[in-house]
Every structure is written in structure tokens, then in C-alpha cells.
Design a protein around this motif. Sequence first.
Motif: not given
Length: 581
Positions: A464-467, A462, A372
Motif C-alpha cells: 500500500q506504500r508503493w506510490r 507494504d 498516489d
Amino acid sequence: DVDIRDCPVIVPPGALFQPRPHDPAGLDTVADAMRWVNESAGASNAWVLAGDRTASGRPLVAGDPHRAFGVPNVYYQCHLACDAFDAIGLAFVGVPGVAHFGHNQHIAWCVTNAFGDYQDLYVERFRDDGAEYEHAGSWQRAHRRTEIIAARGAEPREIEVFETQHHGPVVFGNPVEGYGIAMRSTALDHPSTGLSVIAPMLRATNVAELFEVMRGWVDPVNNLVAADTNGTIAYHTVGHIPVRSRATAWGPVPGWTAEHEWHGLVPYDELPQVTNPPHGAIVTANQRITNDEYPHYLGQDVSRPDRASRIWARLDELVDATVADVAAVHRDRRSLGADLWVERLLALAPQDDYERAALELLAAWDRNVDVDSAGAAVYVVVRDAVTRFVAHGPAFAELSTPLPDEPPVTFQPAGLRLWVLLPARLARDDPVVLPPGASWNDALTAGLADGVSVLRGQLGDDPQRWRWGALHHFAARHPLGDAALDPPAVEVGGEWDTVMSTRPAIGVGFDAVWGSVARYVFDLNDWDESRWVVPLGASGDRTSPHFADQQAAWAAGELFPMRYSWDDITATAESTTTLTP
């Protein structure tokens, strides 16, 4: 080229590597020999804690082998019992015994690759269409034979094989044209006795007996870690390593001079070993085996010290350790290698809001390569981009494609090699590997821009979506190429140099292609408390419910009971298969 600062060696446990300079004069013969060639050219973890550091008072042994992922599993979980022994562990299908990782009633053992150097290359001169080769001033008869390789749907292919009696088979070049490179290996020099140790090791009752048995092990050269129920913990390098000059070990040397012959083997009793060290622990993660004061040459290839350092750090925290404590070490995803890259990247000036967001994610990142983690995704993707930037430079143009006649399976893209080599260059600001005129700031700036572009292209705008897990999957493919036989894909954490190791294909993609193909913890106080797991399941049959039923646990770093007592096995068995002659 490994950064050796703060590198823990295996023997003595807890010591750090102390290098001493080597005289390079002997390498002139390597360069001279290569004039005759007119063509262009493992990792694992294992550790043991002594009983005075565990809750039970007896040792705990743990580790995990790292290999290319396969379908079915690389290792098969099995339990072999008869009147002579009762052993359980991980085996290669079709190979007898449990030679690498297992235990019987009395002892537990495990290995990592020692990267021992037991193969040498010799440039040979031939004449008369390869019929003879020169050695020590005279011409010797070469052994020549024809191998016929049958292939379905194609004509059989004939392969001419040449072999010298002094240095073994020719593996490169063409003796008919006057030269070839022969490979001498301890595994080919004499009939190998390696498999003869399997049955005796399953019957061994203590560490001393096991180490005596392993005198017969030939190759590969391994780091053997063992413990017994009497409380002994120990390490021994096992395998045959020849005694020869550094020049012979480092590169192809003239085979015709007789000046580079082997002088026997390193005596077994002189190979690195330690029993019951004061630290009460032994750690091997393919790092350097010992310091330069050791008198024999063992090899040059070693892994970075990151995994070994992290395992030592985790073990040093443990008091009255339990199976659960040791199993938790398997899940360590702290990347020591990231520290240097993050420091240098944070010194850059971002060129747009996306680069600024990427650097902010790096600044907030705890250096744990978790599924995550956005910071982990930025780190690996940008480092991959820097590696590609360097690999595409003119210095590595000849390494971008396979050599003439090179089998595809042996080709390693330049990026794969550079991933390991670049940190030491970056730490010294050494531009030798960079394109002409480029600085490391140039390479990092280009890598940041390219990496952010890759992240946006694959995961969206985004940040924050670079998991990391969205990029990094265990998605092994069945060798038959039928998608219906493939296991499901699953997100995994970790990277190349974390204890929980899952290596992507550098410069090609981010799915995990190499890593832990099994994990285990052996409890010498109560064998039934031991634990293990494999990436898929205990069955190789795609239709079996046990084909991939361990996958989710493996991806999370969890382990299953390793049942050993037959009463426990009988009480919990789902089914029984009886084989009759």
C-alpha cells in the motif's frame, strides 16, 4: 516500430492511419553501401478547437512542448511589444522572437516536432589522405580545414574537418583511411532563411499571412497549428524536406554513384495542410501526419498514437468548451499503453505473496498514472524490469555501451529504445527481441519478480506504500553541478505516453528527466483569459523568489494567468525594470 492500430493522423483530422505495403527492393543499396564502413555503428502536444465548439464562439489553442528538463527552464516566458507588434509567448533565451508558442493581437500559433526527415547519409570513397572523393565517375576536391577547440585546464585540441561539395561534412569515419560518411541536410545545403520569418510572423494579422511567412522556415520540420480572431483554425507542415528515393532516406547510400541525389524540395504548397476541418478540431502529438496515399516521403519516425488518441477522446467530450475545460486536458494521465501490459501480467501465476499483492494492485488500477497510485508504480517498475531483461540479452550486447569515439551525450541505452519497441512485439508474441529460447511469459515472469524486488527495496514491504510519486520526481540539476543551485524536488504523475508526459530514464531510474517544459492555453476571444506555466519560474536567478515559484502548480497541471493587456499588467506588476542606453 509503432503499433498503428487506431492511430489518428493529423491530416485529415479525425482520420485513422491506413498503411499500404512498401517494396523493400530499394534497400539493397543501403546494405551494399554499408560494406564500406568498417566500424560498428523531441515529443509534444498541440491542439485547437474551433469557435463552434467553444463557449465564446472563438477558437481555443493549447499544447505543451516536451524536452529534457533543464535548469533554468528550457523556455522563457516573455512579452515583446513595440510599434510593429505586440507578442507574448515562450522563447529560447538568446533567440529572437517567440517562434514556437505565442500570440499577437490577431493570431495564436504553436508547434510540435513533425519528425521530418531532412538529413541523409552518404558513404564516401576518399583517396590521397582524404584530399579527394569520388563522385559520378570522377574525383572531386574535398574541402579540409582544421578547427582548434580550446578547453580550460587542458591543451587545445585540433580537429580535422572534411567536407564534400555534393553531400556536406563528414560526420563518421576517417577520410584519411579511405572512407567516411557525409551528412547532407537542408539546413546546411544553402544559407538558412529560418530566422528571417521571426519578425514577419509577429506582425501577421491572420492565419493565411502566417502560413505565407512560414515558407521561409527551413528546419526543424514542424507541425504548425494556428488560429486567428476571425475564427480560422488551420494546420500546416513547415520546413524543407528533400525529394529523394526511399533508399536514400532510409540509410547510408553510396555517395560515389550519383544515383541517390536529391531532386529539389517538396513544394511548400504540397506539404500536408488543412483549414477549418469539419471536426472543428486539430490534434498533433507527434503521430503520423497523414496516410500513405500522400505522394511525398516525409519521414519514418513517429510517436505512439496514445497521446493523440487521448486528446481526441477528451476533446470529443467537450461541448461549449472553456479555457478551464481545455486546461484539464493537460492533466490527463490515462495510460493507453498500460492496457496490454496489465492484461498479460494478470495472466501470470504469482510466485509469492508480494507478487500476488502486486497483481491485485494492477487488477484494481484505473490506468491513471497518478502520484498516489500503487498500480501505476507496479506497472512502470515491472515494465522497466522487463525492458532491462530484454536489453541484457545477447542480441543487444553491442548497444549496452557507447560506440568507439561516440560522444557520451549522444549515447542512448538499449532500454530507452526498447521501451518504445517492445509493446508491438509483445502484442504479437514475437520473440525476435528476446534472449535465445525465452518466451514472452518468461520475460514477464522475470520482470514481475525483479520489479517487485525493486519496489520492496525502494519503498518497503507494504504494497500500500508503493506510490508512483514516491519514485517519480521532477528533480532537475543545475548544469554547474552545484547542489545549492538545484531547485527542490517535487513528485509528479504521468509517464512516457500519457498526455501529461513525464518520462523517466528507462533502465536507469524513475525520476522524470523529460517531459512538458511549458503548458499553455490561448483564448482568442479574450487574450487576458489565456493561461500558461513552466516547470520552475520566470527567473533563472536561484536567489529570486520567481526562480521556482511555478513548480508546484506545474507538477499539479495547473496554469497561471497569461496577462496581455498593458492595463492589466500595470495593475498587477510587482516591480518594473527600466533599461536605459
